[in-house]
Scaffold this motif. Structure first.
Motif, PDB file in Angstrom:
ATOM      1  N   GLY A 381       1.132 -19.400   0.102  1.00 55.97           N
ATOM      2  CA  GLY A 381       2.018 -18.248  -0.048  1.00 55.97           C
ATOM      3  C   GLY A 381       1.314 -16.956  -0.394  1.00 55.97           C
ATOM      4  N   ASP A 382      -0.005 -16.975  -0.500  1.00 57.68           N
ATOM      5  CA  ASP A 382      -0.761 -15.764  -0.796  1.00 57.68           C
ATOM      6  C   ASP A 382      -1.066 -15.064   0.522  1.00 57.68           C
ATOM      7  OD1 ASP A 382      -2.416 -13.740  -1.625  1.00 57.68           O
ATOM      8  OD2 ASP A 382      -3.884 -15.037  -2.627  1.00 57.68           O
ATOM      9  N   LEU A 383      -0.092 -14.361   1.061  1.00 62.32           N
ATOM     10  CA  LEU A 383      -0.222 -13.778   2.388  1.00 62.32           C
ATOM     11  C   LEU A 383      -1.250 -12.655   2.435  1.00 62.32           C
ATOM     12  CD1 LEU A 383       3.525 -13.741   3.506  1.00 62.32           C
ATOM     13  CD2 LEU A 383       1.827 -15.578   3.674  1.00 62.32           C
ATOM     14  N   GLN A 384      -1.288 -11.827   1.395  1.00 66.49           N
ATOM     15  CA  GLN A 384      -2.277 -10.752   1.369  1.00 66.49           C
ATOM     16  C   GLN A 384      -3.685 -11.323   1.255  1.00 66.49           C
ATOM     17  OE1 GLN A 384      -1.821  -7.209   1.795  1.00 66.49           O
ATOM     18  NE2 GLN A 384      -3.988  -7.648   2.175  1.00 66.49           N
ATOM     19  N   LEU A 411      -0.905  -5.940   6.206  1.00 65.62           N
ATOM     20  CA  LEU A 411      -0.096  -7.144   6.043  1.00 65.62           C
ATOM     21  C   LEU A 411       1.065  -7.089   7.030  1.00 65.62           C
ATOM     22  CD1 LEU A 411       0.346  -9.714   4.263  1.00 65.62           C
ATOM     23  CD2 LEU A 411       1.890  -8.317   2.877  1.00 65.62           C
ATOM     24  N   PRO A 412       1.246  -8.103   7.865  1.00 59.99           N
ATOM     25  CA  PRO A 412       2.338  -8.072   8.846  1.00 59.99           C
ATOM     26  C   PRO A 412       3.697  -7.939   8.175  1.00 59.99           C
ATOM     27  CG  PRO A 412       0.771  -9.802   9.384  1.00 59.99           C
ATOM     28  CD  PRO A 412       0.393  -9.301   8.022  1.00 59.99           C
ATOM     29  N   SER A 413       4.596  -7.240   8.846  1.00 62.34           N
ATOM     30  CA  SER A 413       5.925  -6.998   8.277  1.00 62.34           C
ATOM     31  C   SER A 413       6.839  -8.209   8.374  1.00 62.34           C
ATOM     32  CB  SER A 413       6.574  -5.804   9.000  1.00 62.34           C
ATOM     33  OG  SER A 413       6.707  -6.070  10.381  1.00 62.34           O
ATOM     34  N   ASN A 414       6.500  -9.172   9.222  1.00 61.57           N
ATOM     35  CA  ASN A 414       7.372 -10.344   9.389  1.00 61.57           C
ATOM     36  C   ASN A 414       6.927 -11.542   8.570  1.00 61.57           C
ATOM     37  OD1 ASN A 414       5.108 -10.572  11.032  1.00 61.57           O
ATOM     38  ND2 ASN A 414       6.164 -11.730  12.626  1.00 61.57           N
ATOM     39  N   GLY A 415       6.197 -11.296   7.488  1.00 65.46           N
ATOM     40  CA  GLY A 415       5.909 -12.332   6.505  1.00 65.46           C
ATOM     41  C   GLY A 415       4.978 -13.420   6.977  1.00 65.46           C
ATOM     42  N   ALA A 416       5.291 -14.648   6.590  1.00 65.35           N
ATOM     43  CA  ALA A 416       4.392 -15.772   6.823  1.00 65.35           C
ATOM     44  C   ALA A 416       4.114 -15.997   8.300  1.00 65.35           C
ATOM     45  CB  ALA A 416       4.973 -17.037   6.187  1.00 65.35           C
ATOM     46  N   TRP A 420       0.374 -16.158   9.903  1.00 67.61           N
ATOM     47  CA  TRP A 420      -0.138 -17.283  10.694  1.00 67.61           C
ATOM     48  C   TRP A 420      -0.532 -16.814  12.094  1.00 67.61           C
ATOM     49  CZ3 TRP A 420      -1.912 -21.408   8.533  1.00 67.61           C
ATOM     50  CH2 TRP A 420      -1.332 -21.931   7.370  1.00 67.61           C
ATOM     51  N   LYS A 421       0.245 -15.904  12.660  1.00 65.93           N
ATOM     52  CA  LYS A 421      -0.090 -15.369  13.982  1.00 65.93           C
ATOM     53  C   LYS A 421      -1.384 -14.563  13.927  1.00 65.93           C
ATOM     54  CE  LYS A 421       1.131 -14.329  18.336  1.00 65.93           C
ATOM     55  NZ  LYS A 421       0.226 -13.269  18.720  1.00 65.93           N
ATOM     56  N   ALA A 422      -1.578 -13.810  12.848  1.00 63.41           N
ATOM     57  CA  ALA A 422      -2.814 -13.038  12.714  1.00 63.41           C
ATOM     58  C   ALA A 422      -4.024 -13.961  12.622  1.00 63.41           C
ATOM     59  CB  ALA A 422      -2.730 -12.142  11.473  1.00 63.41           C
ATOM     60  N   ARG A 442      -2.274 -26.245  19.085  1.00 66.69           N
ATOM     61  CA  ARG A 442      -1.613 -27.491  18.659  1.00 66.69           C
ATOM     62  C   ARG A 442      -1.315 -27.460  17.164  1.00 66.69           C
ATOM     63  NH1 ARG A 442      -4.449 -33.542  18.955  1.00 66.69           N
ATOM     64  NH2 ARG A 442      -2.917 -34.624  17.672  1.00 66.69           N
ATOM     65  N   ARG A 443      -2.266 -26.978  16.364  1.00 61.21           N
ATOM     66  CA  ARG A 443      -2.108 -26.995  14.907  1.00 61.21           C
ATOM     67  C   ARG A 443      -1.204 -25.876  14.402  1.00 61.21           C
ATOM     68  NH1 ARG A 443      -5.608 -25.795  11.491  1.00 61.21           N
ATOM     69  NH2 ARG A 443      -6.851 -24.394  12.802  1.00 61.21           N
ATOM     70  N   LEU A 444      -1.389 -24.667  14.952  1.00 64.57           N
ATOM     71  CA  LEU A 444      -0.794 -23.468  14.361  1.00 64.57           C
ATOM     72  C   LEU A 444       0.303 -22.832  15.196  1.00 64.57           C
ATOM     73  CD1 LEU A 444      -4.099 -21.757  13.121  1.00 64.57           C
ATOM     74  CD2 LEU A 444      -2.598 -23.298  11.861  1.00 64.57           C
ATOM     75  N   GLY A 445       0.490 -23.309  16.418  1.00 69.23           N
ATOM     76  CA  GLY A 445       1.441 -22.666  17.309  1.00 69.23           C
ATOM     77  C   GLY A 445       2.841 -22.567  16.740  1.00 69.23           C
ATOM     78  N   ALA A 446       3.342 -23.663  16.169  1.00 73.52           N
ATOM     79  CA  ALA A 446       4.710 -23.643  15.630  1.00 73.52           C
ATOM     80  C   ALA A 446       4.812 -22.706  14.433  1.00 73.52           C
ATOM     81  CB  ALA A 446       5.137 -25.061  15.241  1.00 73.52           C
ATOM     82  N   LYS A 447       3.800 -22.683  13.569  1.00 70.97           N
ATOM     83  CA  LYS A 447       3.829 -21.806  12.402  1.00 70.97           C
ATOM     84  C   LYS A 447       3.773 -20.337  12.794  1.00 70.97           C
ATOM     85  CE  LYS A 447       1.582 -25.076   9.229  1.00 70.97           C
ATOM     86  NZ  LYS A 447       0.413 -25.319   8.350  1.00 70.97           N
ATOM     87  N   ALA A 448       3.057 -20.049  13.874  1.00 71.15           N
ATOM     88  CA  ALA A 448       2.872 -18.666  14.304  1.00 71.15           C
ATOM     89  C   ALA A 448       3.860 -18.255  15.383  1.00 71.15           C
ATOM     90  CB  ALA A 448       1.448 -18.479  14.818  1.00 71.15           C
ATOM     91  N   ASN A 449       4.735 -19.179  15.757  1.00 73.99           N
ATOM     92  CA  ASN A 449       5.693 -18.916  16.844  1.00 73.99           C
ATOM     93  C   ASN A 449       4.946 -18.434  18.087  1.00 73.99           C
ATOM     94  OD1 ASN A 449       8.191 -18.780  18.110  1.00 73.99           O
ATOM     95  ND2 ASN A 449       8.568 -16.666  17.453  1.00 73.99           N
ATOM     96  N   ALA A 450       3.916 -19.181  18.466  1.00 65.85           N
ATOM     97  CA  ALA A 450       3.045 -18.768  19.570  1.00 65.85           C
ATOM     98  C   ALA A 450       2.644 -19.982  20.397  1.00 65.85           C
ATOM     99  CB  ALA A 450       1.795 -18.077  19.027  1.00 65.85           C
ATOM    100  N   THR A 451       2.297 -19.723  21.646  1.00 64.84           N
ATOM    101  CA  THR A 451       1.740 -20.753  22.509  1.00 64.84           C
ATOM    102  C   THR A 451       0.796 -20.075  23.495  1.00 64.84           C
ATOM    103  OG1 THR A 451       2.251 -22.632  23.949  1.00 64.84           O
ATOM    104  CG2 THR A 451       3.697 -20.707  24.115  1.00 64.84           C
TER     105      THR A 451
END
Length: 495
Positions: A381-384, A411-416, A420-422, A442-451
């Protein structure tokens, strides 16, 4: 050399195939471990053979094509269009078979030397070197098992899920082994690491020789493995010390007339062996070895006139296409500057073996340590704090000094999700053509809403522009050769 190379390099087409014909007969000239390895000097020579079995090129090629690192090149004659670029992946595909076989080949080489070492009695003066040789073999064996898990495990975060076949012995030709659980494979890997902790000494000067495994590589690989397992606290063990020990290589201030940066960061991939190099472990490529790596992507050479089959994808190029980002000069061959209308892959175009286009293969670098730390902080949760570590890498690649601020992201405006996308985006730019993108999505795509991120123009030829992150092809199939030879093997879901 007691014909050690003959022993090490005779590998069956399928590791666990059953055969009870003439090859089971012991031939008079057959070199068994008992004959091949009689002294510590034999083991030292044999260790060179084990290292020769360590590969990463097939993983890099598959990842670059199947995800979004390349697009069709000017000289493409259909390469990849009916395979990886179209997301075609099944048991008969060549990529799973190549990755499966190459890693089990390395395991086989290591196990044969370890078995041979049991027949050698070192002197007291040789004992440390003897232990060190075995330790290096066990680290390479552990790395190969982890590579296999990365691509073939059903779910690396689930200890009870099917993993791969754990092999710490030389199999007989009639053995047909089932897949072990992840927990069983991790246990073997950790036992190899534990042996290395006690026996991997600085017998050679590994503070400057990054082509031999070291305790630092063991600890870095521990962190990577724990991260992939979702064990963030465990991944943090020894991480701060490693980060301190491997400072980021700066972009440098030297700019060629064409606008390309050719300073320290550029030199790290051109095998100049910089004293402050951030490389923890790399595979050395020499004349007479595996060949020129650029030929995966081009017919003649890696320049704009070298008939590229594939070029750096539009989306990847756009992540580094600024006047300050030194990674552009590495990812895209410098012959593309300043127009960049043709963008040949440039990461493996030079070597220090008096032969161009023979670059070493990076396996672990200091920048990855920072990304591991960023993931640990993001998970907590330490996004910064996570963004601070992302920006450490960006600062080094966009500035000539460590105090520069060019390229630093807010820091991205859309939070976590944004953080994760960064992390995912920065790994894409920094680790391009190093074999990570498939696993990272495979590992981070769902967390970052990316593919997969392919520009429309890059995939217009077949409309294969993206792949849902929950698709079964984010786990590789057990290759057909293994299925046909091994009745006890289990296929992954969806194939």
């Amino acid at each position: 050399m007691k014909n050690i190379r003959i022993l090490l390099f005779v590998v069956a087409a399928s590791l666990f195939s059953a055969c009870n014909d003439a090859i089971d007969i012991i031939q008079p000239s057959e070199l068994t471990p008992e004959v091949a390895f009689e002294t510590v000097e034999d083991l030292r020579l044999g260790l060179n053979g084990v290292y020769s079995g360590a590969g990463g090129e097939n993983i890099i090629l598959f990842t670059s094509l199947f995800t979004d690192e390349v697009k069709l090149g000017r000289a493409n004659g259909g390469q990849g269009t009916n395979g990886e670029l179209a997301f075609q992946l099944n048991a008969a595909s060549g990529d799973p078979g190549s990755i499966w076989l190459s890693n089990y080949t390395l395991i086989n080489y290591a196990n044969r030397l370890i078995a041979g070492a049991a027949n050698v009695t070192p002197t007291e003066a040789e004992q440390d070197e003897y232990n060190d040789i075995i330790a290096q073999c066990r680290v390479l064996r552990a790395w190969a098992h982890f590579q296999l898990l990365t691509f073939f495990s059903e779910d690396m975060t689930n200890d009870n899920a099917l993993g791969v076949i754990a092999v710490d012995f030389v199999p007989t030709t009639d053995q047909q082994l089932a897949r072990n659980t992840n927990a069983e494979v991790y246990a073997l890997i950790n036992s190899d690491f534990a042996f290395a902790d006690e026996n991997l000494i600085r017998f050679t000067n590994r503070s400057t020789n990054r082509t031999a495994v070291s305790i630092d590589f063991v600890n870095a690989l521990r962190s990577r493995m724990a991260l992939y397992r979702g064990r963030y606290e465990e991944a943090n063990t020894n991480l701060d010390a490693l980060i301190t020990a491997y400072p980021l290589t700066q972009r440098g201030a030297v700019t060629a007339a064409d606008g390309t940066y050719r300073g320290d960061y550029f030199g790290m991939f051109k095998n100049t062996n910089l004293p402050a190099q951030e490389t923890i472990f790399k595979l050395e490529r020499t004349i007479g070895g595996l060949g020129n790596f650029y030929q995966y992507w081009a017919s003649v050479n890696s320049t704009t006139t070298g008939s590229p089959f594939y070029e750096v994808s539009t989306a990847l190029f756009n992540t580094v296409n600024t006047a300050t980002d030194g990674r552009r000069s590495v990812i895209v061959d410098v012959s593309a500057a300043p127009s960049y209308t043709i963008r040949p892959v440039g990461k493996y175009t030079d070597g220090n073996e008096q032969l161009n286009l023979l670059g070493d293969v990076q396996i672990f670098r200091g920048s990855e340590l920072r990304f591991i730390k960023a993931e640990i902080l993001a998970n907590a949760g330490d996004l910064q704090g996570a963004m601070d570590y992302v920006n450490l890498v960006r600062r080094a690649r966009n500035n000539s000094t460590r105090t520069g601020t060019v390229g630093v992201l807010p820091l991205p405006s859309n939070g976590a999700v944004g953080v994760w996308k960064a992390i995912l985006d920065e790994r894409r730019a920094e680790l391009a053509f190093e074999g990570f993108r498939y696993t990272d999505l495979r590992r981070l795509g769902a967390k970052a809403n990316a593919t997969v991120d392919r520009a429309p123009a890059d995939c217009a030829f077949n409309d294969a522009c993206t792949l849902p992150i929950d698709d079964h092809r984010w786990i590789m199939p057990i290759p057909l050769e293994e299925l046909q030879a091994n009745r006890n093997i289990q296929q992954n879901p969806g194939y």
